[in-house]
Design a protein around this motif. Sequence first.
Motif, PDB file in Angstrom:
ATOM      1  N   THR A 105       0.836  -1.190   0.000  1.00 42.89           N
ATOM      2  CA  THR A 105       0.000   0.000   0.000  1.00 42.89           C
ATOM      3  C   THR A 105       0.875   1.245   0.000  1.00 42.89           C
ATOM      4  O   THR A 105       1.854   1.333   0.742  1.00 42.89           O
ATOM      5  CB  THR A 105      -0.910   0.003   1.249  1.00 42.89           C
ATOM      6  N   SER A 118     -13.710  -2.188  -8.977  1.00 42.40           N
ATOM      7  CA  SER A 118     -13.273  -1.735  -7.661  1.00 42.40           C
ATOM      8  C   SER A 118     -14.298  -2.163  -6.614  1.00 42.40           C
ATOM      9  O   SER A 118     -15.498  -2.081  -6.870  1.00 42.40           O
ATOM     10  CB  SER A 118     -13.136  -0.204  -7.688  1.00 42.40           C
ATOM     11  N   ASP A 162      -8.897  -4.040  -9.389  1.00 44.07           N
ATOM     12  CA  ASP A 162      -8.309  -3.560  -8.143  1.00 44.07           C
ATOM     13  C   ASP A 162      -8.643  -4.528  -7.014  1.00 44.07           C
ATOM     14  O   ASP A 162      -9.695  -5.177  -7.034  1.00 44.07           O
ATOM     15  CB  ASP A 162      -8.856  -2.173  -7.814  1.00 44.07           C
ATOM     16  N   GLU A 163      -7.771  -4.608  -6.017  1.00 44.66           N
ATOM     17  CA  GLU A 163      -7.919  -5.571  -4.912  1.00 44.66           C
ATOM     18  C   GLU A 163      -8.112  -6.985  -5.471  1.00 44.66           C
ATOM     19  O   GLU A 163      -9.043  -7.703  -5.134  1.00 44.66           O
ATOM     20  CB  GLU A 163      -9.080  -5.172  -3.995  1.00 44.66           C
ATOM     21  N   HIS A 221      -6.869  -9.797  -5.050  1.00 38.32           N
ATOM     22  CA  HIS A 221      -6.893 -11.004  -4.217  1.00 38.32           C
ATOM     23  C   HIS A 221      -8.321 -11.504  -4.015  1.00 38.32           C
ATOM     24  O   HIS A 221      -8.539 -12.665  -3.699  1.00 38.32           O
ATOM     25  CB  HIS A 221      -6.245 -10.719  -2.859  1.00 38.32           C
ATOM     26  N   CYS A 222      -9.313 -10.614  -4.215  1.00 36.87           N
ATOM     27  CA  CYS A 222     -10.718 -11.020  -4.076  1.00 36.87           C
ATOM     28  C   CYS A 222     -11.129 -12.032  -5.144  1.00 36.87           C
ATOM     29  O   CYS A 222     -12.167 -12.686  -5.018  1.00 36.87           O
ATOM     30  CB  CYS A 222     -11.629  -9.800  -4.162  1.00 36.87           C
ATOM     31  N   THR A 238      -2.951  -5.655  -6.144  1.00 36.60           N
ATOM     32  CA  THR A 238      -3.264  -5.978  -4.747  1.00 36.60           C
ATOM     33  C   THR A 238      -2.024  -5.752  -3.899  1.00 36.60           C
ATOM     34  O   THR A 238      -0.898  -5.831  -4.396  1.00 36.60           O
ATOM     35  CB  THR A 238      -3.756  -7.425  -4.584  1.00 36.60           C
ATOM     36  N   MET A 268     -10.632  -1.859   2.872  1.00 39.71           N
ATOM     37  CA  MET A 268      -9.642  -1.633   1.829  1.00 39.71           C
ATOM     38  C   MET A 268     -10.060  -0.459   0.965  1.00 39.71           C
ATOM     39  O   MET A 268     -11.236  -0.164   0.811  1.00 39.71           O
ATOM     40  CB  MET A 268      -9.459  -2.885   0.976  1.00 39.71           C
ATOM     41  N   GLY A 269      -9.065   0.229   0.479  1.00 36.83           N
ATOM     42  CA  GLY A 269      -9.329   1.216  -0.549  1.00 36.83           C
ATOM     43  C   GLY A 269      -9.524   2.636  -0.102  1.00 36.83           C
ATOM     44  O   GLY A 269      -9.542   3.519  -0.932  1.00 36.83           O
ATOM     45  N   GLN A 272      -3.603  -5.594   5.493  1.00 38.28           N
ATOM     46  CA  GLN A 272      -4.308  -4.703   4.576  1.00 38.28           C
ATOM     47  C   GLN A 272      -4.931  -3.528   5.315  1.00 38.28           C
ATOM     48  O   GLN A 272      -4.830  -2.377   4.888  1.00 38.28           O
ATOM     49  CB  GLN A 272      -5.395  -5.459   3.813  1.00 38.28           C
TER      50      GLN A 272
END
Length: 705
Positions: free
Chosen positions: A43, A78, A154-155, A157-158, A190, A307-308, A331
């Motif tokens: 991050t 996102s 984005d992100e 890993h989801c 990620t 997150m985010g 995270q």
Amino acid sequence: MRECAEEVLRRLAGERAVLREDQWRAIEALVVDRRRVLCVQRTGWGKSAVYFVATALLRDGVAAEAGEPAAGPTVIVSPLLALMRNQVEAAARAGIRARTINSANLDEWGEITAEIRAGAVDVLLISPERLNNPDFRDTVLPGLAATTGLLVVDEAHCVSDWGHDFRPDYRRLRTFLAGLPPRTPVLATTATANARVAADVADQLGDALVLRGPLERDSLRLAVLRLGDPAHRLAWLADHLDRLPGSGIVYTLTVAAATETAEFLRTRGFAVASYTGQVEDAERRAAEQDLLDNKIKALVATSALGMGFDKPDLGFVVHLGAPPSPIAYYQQVGRAGRAVTHAEVVLLPGPEDAAIWRYFASLAFPPEQQVRAVLSALSPDRPLSTPALEPIVDLRRARLELMLKVLDVDGAVRRTRGGWLATGEPWTYDTERLRRVAQARTAEQQTMIEYADTSACRMEFLRRCLDDPEAVPCGRCDNCAGPEFDAQVSEQSLAAAHTFLGRPGVEIAPKKLWPTGLEAVGVPLKGRIAPGEQLAPGRAVGRLSDLGWGDRLRTLLGPDAADGPVPDEVAAAVIEVLKSWAHGDDRWQRRPAAVVAVGSARHPQLVHSLAAHVATVGRLPLLGTLTRTHPGPPGPRGNSAQRVRALHDAFTVPDEVAVALSGLDGPVLLADDLVDSGWTMVLAGRALRRAGAAGVLPLALAVAG
């Protein structure tokens, strides 16, 4: 081209901003080579800069120098509205026209779709759930996929069910990927993917360039403090919040804990706001902006802000309770210290954390028998809505929807207007993979316990959980450099916390409507509950998830708890609840005239003693106990339709109770141990109303949730 990229970066991040070599490598792979790239970077590394710079180069036709035409819009998938709002603002700074289609701006969909078709949108941000919204999927998505110039996940890993925050809707990206024109670049980003998750995501992308960097966060100072109980943790926060730098986030594991913590801190003079999935969108937006503008000291948040959220100068993150995974923890703490040299990160674990982890783990993918029941109920030509499926399978709404999303991604069902259809495609229940994922979750929980107990470097511990080969001791955490904070709390704050958490009383909201679809399973109830059969608002001592009463109530009402008389401490709290109910601003309209006990299958002695105690102290007649004609479901975890189906004719009013009701001048207090779905109380109260009760006031020891 790199000079152009640097110019865009300076518009985005300031005149001194310079691209890192890995950033440029990713941009070059996307713009020149038109490759698929997976960026696993810490991050604050600048992943968003990669896709905004790449977008500007692709859209402005700079790529034409490499023999490529100007590209269509970038689509960014996102996960959070907060993240989308941050990204729209960041794009504007770089001269990039960004729009978002989400559940909060339905009235703008038509306008935005027209702008996309006119080429007036450079970046479109959507949630993964939007990919399977029937209107969006059928009318917007085909054209969007055909013209997309860059897809950003984005992100990422989801995407993987090995990840700590797997979301089935992310798997729909496979379909989107398949519809992209040849050589459309794809970027997945990620900060929280270990080697297994990164390999899974890269495999789903297909032939991806993986750029993985070290995950050191040299601005974060990690610490763990063990405090005796929730009151000590709240008192510590009240004593130390002013010592924490700048503004920050206080994370809790439950909505109730976030609400209580924010309320307590406000009573101690702190400007804070709560941020959960149950807070209205407009209120969440206002809270986000207040934190960004440093108008509040902290947001008290659940993982809804996990997150985010982009506030580079966030000065601290405190956890009241440990997340179930060290990767999820990394995270969340990564929100802090992105543009400051020093940020404090403090974990305050509690003994109740494991019970909360177990509850959320129980919401995982259902057993095969329940899945097959849903598949058997669906047809290929007549859609069934989620509420219509609830009487068929005993799953709560959120868990049923999660299962349907997975089946949709797997091709066994299809979402359409009006509900869900069966596709007829063969489908296999992957028992072995589900078992391995469950084992991985259990291992993560144990690792989180080990993180709190370790005497080694905490940052190195987290980095090794993420398979960072460059992990070394940080020299800053409490184990490396000594503790910055101790566990001492002031007597004043501790007394205030005990008083605050000791307040009993939560409302039991009355139900107005029967669940959908009951007639299909032989229960002749639908629409509004008849006014003459409704219950008045009720009261309970507390919620099972409360910081204050939660632990005591869970001990009293847990599945392994022995039946027995109501403890003196709880009995006294019940009387306090009744006093407040009688004299508060939202007092009952008429004083109760008698007490009746629900026939409890789990705790008959506890419920009877509760009713008897209330009757004695209130000088009210105890009319008796409602008779159960059958026990109903074995536990409280069913959905509403299943609960009503099982309990529809479960309660009988004994003749002596019915006779006594006819002579009463006032409502009846109906006593039970636990209100979970609420339908036991509704149907027991309905039986009393039909037998002549002028009204029913529900009274329980606890409310689930």
